[in-house]
Design a protein around this motif. Structure first.
Motif, short mmCIF file in Angstrom:
data_model
loop_
_atom_site.label_atom_id
_atom_site.label_comp_id
_atom_site.label_asym_id
_atom_site.label_seq_id
_atom_site.Cartn_x
_atom_site.Cartn_y
_atom_site.Cartn_z
N ASP A 47 0.84 -1.20 0.00
CA ASP A 47 0.00 0.00 0.00
C ASP A 47 0.87 1.25 0.00
N ASP A 48 0.64 2.15 -0.97
CA ASP A 48 1.41 3.40 -1.04
C ASP A 48 1.12 4.32 0.14
N ASP A 49 -0.03 4.13 0.78
CA ASP A 49 -0.41 4.98 1.91
C ASP A 49 0.00 4.36 3.25
N ALA A 50 0.85 3.35 3.21
CA ALA A 50 1.28 2.68 4.43
C ALA A 50 2.26 3.56 5.21
N PRO A 51 2.43 3.30 6.50
CA PRO A 51 3.42 4.07 7.26
C PRO A 51 4.83 3.66 6.86
N VAL A 52 5.80 4.47 7.25
CA VAL A 52 7.20 4.08 7.07
C VAL A 52 7.47 2.89 7.98
N LEU A 53 8.00 1.81 7.40
CA LEU A 53 8.35 0.61 8.16
C LEU A 53 9.86 0.52 8.30
N SER A 54 10.32 -0.39 9.14
CA SER A 54 11.74 -0.48 9.47
C SER A 54 12.63 -0.52 8.24
N HIS A 55 12.29 -1.35 7.26
CA HIS A 55 13.17 -1.54 6.10
C HIS A 55 13.16 -0.32 5.16
N GLN A 56 12.22 0.62 5.39
CA GLN A 56 12.16 1.82 4.56
C GLN A 56 12.77 3.04 5.25
N LEU A 57 13.08 2.91 6.52
CA LEU A 57 13.50 4.07 7.31
C LEU A 57 14.75 4.74 6.76
N PHE A 58 15.76 3.97 6.45
CA PHE A 58 17.03 4.57 6.01
C PHE A 58 16.84 5.31 4.69
N LYS A 59 16.19 4.68 3.74
CA LYS A 59 16.04 5.30 2.42
C LYS A 59 15.10 6.50 2.45
N LYS A 60 13.99 6.38 3.18
CA LYS A 60 12.97 7.42 3.12
C LYS A 60 13.20 8.58 4.10
N VAL A 61 13.81 8.29 5.23
CA VAL A 61 13.92 9.32 6.28
C VAL A 61 15.36 9.73 6.55
N ILE A 62 16.25 8.75 6.73
CA ILE A 62 17.62 9.05 7.16
C ILE A 62 18.48 9.55 6.00
N LEU A 63 18.43 8.84 4.87
CA LEU A 63 19.31 9.18 3.75
C LEU A 63 19.10 10.59 3.21
N PRO A 64 17.86 11.08 3.06
CA PRO A 64 17.70 12.47 2.60
C PRO A 64 18.37 13.48 3.52
N GLU A 65 18.39 13.21 4.82
CA GLU A 65 19.06 14.11 5.75
C GLU A 65 20.57 14.05 5.57
N ILE A 66 21.10 12.85 5.33
CA ILE A 66 22.54 12.70 5.07
C ILE A 66 22.91 13.41 3.78
N ASP A 67 22.08 13.24 2.76
CA ASP A 67 22.34 13.87 1.46
C ASP A 67 22.43 15.39 1.57
N SER A 68 21.60 15.97 2.44
CA SER A 68 21.49 17.43 2.50
C SER A 68 22.44 18.07 3.52
N SER A 69 23.32 17.27 4.13
CA SER A 69 24.21 17.80 5.17
C SER A 69 25.66 17.45 4.87
N ASP A 70 26.55 18.25 5.40
CA ASP A 70 27.97 17.95 5.26
C ASP A 70 28.35 16.72 6.08
N LYS A 71 27.87 16.71 7.33
CA LYS A 71 28.20 15.61 8.24
C LYS A 71 26.99 15.28 9.10
N THR A 72 26.76 13.99 9.32
CA THR A 72 25.60 13.56 10.09
C THR A 72 26.00 12.43 11.04
N LEU A 73 25.50 12.51 12.25
CA LEU A 73 25.66 11.44 13.23
C LEU A 73 24.32 10.74 13.39
#
Length: 516
Positions: A204-230
């Motif tokens: 379902d496209d309207d599903a919540p973010v699940l564990s296996h999607q977290l890095f790609k959907k939430v974490i990686l965009p923040e890493i992409d947009s920053s010089d350094k991320t912890l």
């Protein structure tokens, strides 16, 4: 009710007669004093509930008197009153732990407000909190009758956690009992919601973010947009525990956004955390990465290959970032992490896993002392916060803030205090976890579990052709009929994970920007 005793120290006390009469009509008893030296003698001989102290007096100044009084009594609120608006005076007074700071001329209502703020603070908050929760209780009950989406469940759970933290501060056992009943009702309805909807979320496209999607959907965009991320992953961190440590993080970081997400089932490290690092479901990991995926019956640590899973995910996403991975499971590893900080601080991102909360939950099961220290959710939160205040994690966060490094804090799943047993029968080969079981020929109480006889429908590997998964609802834990009473007593009121509850499945991911 005892009369509140006030000591008012001011070299122009005669000019304050109208204020004193006003307070006496309100049943306060005011003792006047014209200088600091006499005030010290009076504090030695009497027990005052509050002290009003003029800053500008001949002889001992207000600040000097304040210091001496603090050396004599440390628990009496002192309210400083001054004609001066000099910033350094305010800073010195506040630094000396005054209760309030008022600028002359003051009117009687200002004085009364300050008194109520300092003397009736807890009572007033308790009364208002009680009224507010009683109103909110009805709203939440109505929402529980109508909730039908994953986002609505996030909102309801956050409300329940908010009120749990609010009510624990007023120490009202009756209201806490009502809230606990409401949480149990919410978990029972949530269980039915998950049972009816979970399998559809993988399509379902309207599903919540699940564990296996977290890095790609939430974490990686923040890493992409920053010089350094912890990126910090605290194993087993519930939403309420996260809120406790967030207060301390706020000293160094400002929260940019918060994205609660859903842990996959089982809500266990083997499945949920590996899913975060790999960006894959357990079925996909077992199929595509047979060399590093370990099944239920395979020997060895089930989370030994997180770094390799992360490397392969980055490669799949075509991200050639410099990064480091650290797993902190003991004091030495924490010290080494801090000592070697300069070696990895300039990476595009650094991933650090802290295992303390997971170890705490297991220690509560196995260690009598920890059982007593973390006897309920309130003390469990307090113990987590106490660890954090003295942890290498906080030290790392402070270092990262100084180097202007973005912070992402998340977890793999939560945990729940289990209080009721439910019987399960199976072979020795079925999983040993107390909140989920997988294997062949499992017998269970149908009303107590979500059973999936075709695990591939929820993207879980099937060890054998007839293997199934069962997940316990709300605060139940599985026991075998053999020696059932012993194991019921041993595991009752321990923190477990792997099943279906708000506490285990709805978990935090927050992004913070460093304060400059």
């Amino acid at each position: 009710m005892n009369t509140i005793q006030i000591l008012w120290v001011d070299d122009e006390i005669n000019l304050l007669k109208p204020h004193i009469l006003f307070l006496e009509k309100k049943n306060y008893q005011v003792t006047p004093c014209t200088n600091g030296a006499d005030a010290l003698d009076m504090v030695k001989e009497n027990n005052y509930d509050v002290i009003f102290l003029d800053e500008n007096m001949p002889g001992l100044s207000g600040l000097e008197t304040l210091t001496e009084i603090n050396n004599m009594v440390s628990n009496v609120p002192i309210i400083m009153i001054t004609k001066s608006e000099e910033e350094y005076l305010m800073e010195e007074a506040i630094g000396s732990k005054i209760a309030d700071y008022l600028i002359k001329p003051v009117n009687p209502n200002q004085i009364l407000l300050s008194l109520k703020k300092n003397l009736d603070h807890n009572r007033l908050i308790s009364e208002r909190t009680t009224i507010n929760y009683q109103q909110e209780f009805r709203k939440i009950s109505m929402e529980l009758a109508q909730v039908n989406s994953h986002q609505e469940w996030v909102d309801i759970y956050k409300k329940l956690v908010h009120w749990e933290l609010e009510l624990e501060n007023i120490d009202d056992a009756g209201l806490l009992g009502i809230l606990e009943s409401q949480k149990q009702e919410a978990n029972q309805i949530f269980f039915k919601f998950i049972k009816n909807n979970y399998a559809d979320w993988f399509y379902d496209d309207d599903a919540p973010v699940l564990s296996h999607q977290l890095f790609k959907k939430v974490i990686l965009p923040e890493i992409d947009s920053s010089d350094k991320t912890l990126v910090i992953v605290v194993d087993n961190l519930r939403y309420d525990q996260y809120l406790m440590i967030e207060k301390t993080i706020a000293n160094n970081y400002k929260k940019q956004k918060e994205t609660p997400f859903y842990s996959i089932l089982p809500t266990a490290t083997h499945y949920a955390r590996n899913a975060i690092f790999s960006g894959l479901t357990p079925l996909e990991m077992a199929t595509k990465h047979k060399d590093i995926w370990l099944g239920e019956n395979d020997e060895g640590g089930k989370n030994m290959y997180e770094e390799e899973f992360l490397k392969r995910q980055l490669k799949r996403l075509q991200k050639e970032y410099t990064f480091s991975y650290h797993k902190i499971s003991n004091q030495k590893a924490g010290k080494d992490l801090i000592q070697n900080y300069n070696q990895y601080k300039d990476n595009k991102f650094n991933m650090v896993v802290f295992n303390f909360v997971d170890m705490l939950s297991h220690a509560k099961t196995d260690t009598k002392v920890i059982r007593e220290l973390a006897s309920d959710d309130k003390s469990y939160r307090a113990l987590t916060d106490s660890w954090f205040q003295n942890s290498p994690m906080l030290e790392l966060i402070k270092k990262a803030q100084k180097d202007n490094i973005k912070l992402i804090l998340t977890t793999d799943h939560g945990t729940i205090n289990c209080s009721k047993p439910t019987q399960v029968i199976g072979t020795k080969a079925i999983a040993s976890n107390l909140r989920y079981k997988t294997g062949r020929s499992i017998t269970y109480q149908e009303k107590d579990v979500y059973a999936e006889h075709d695990p591939k429908q929820i993207f879980l590997p099937q060890e054998h052709i007839n293997s199934s998964f069962i997940f316990a609802k709300d605060n139940l834990f599985f026991v075998y009929p053999n020696n059932q009473n012993h194991y019921t007593k041993y595991f009752k009121d321990t923190y477990q994970h792997g099943g279906i509850s708000l506490e285990e499945m709805i978990i935090p991911c927050a992004v913070f920007n460093p304060k400059n």
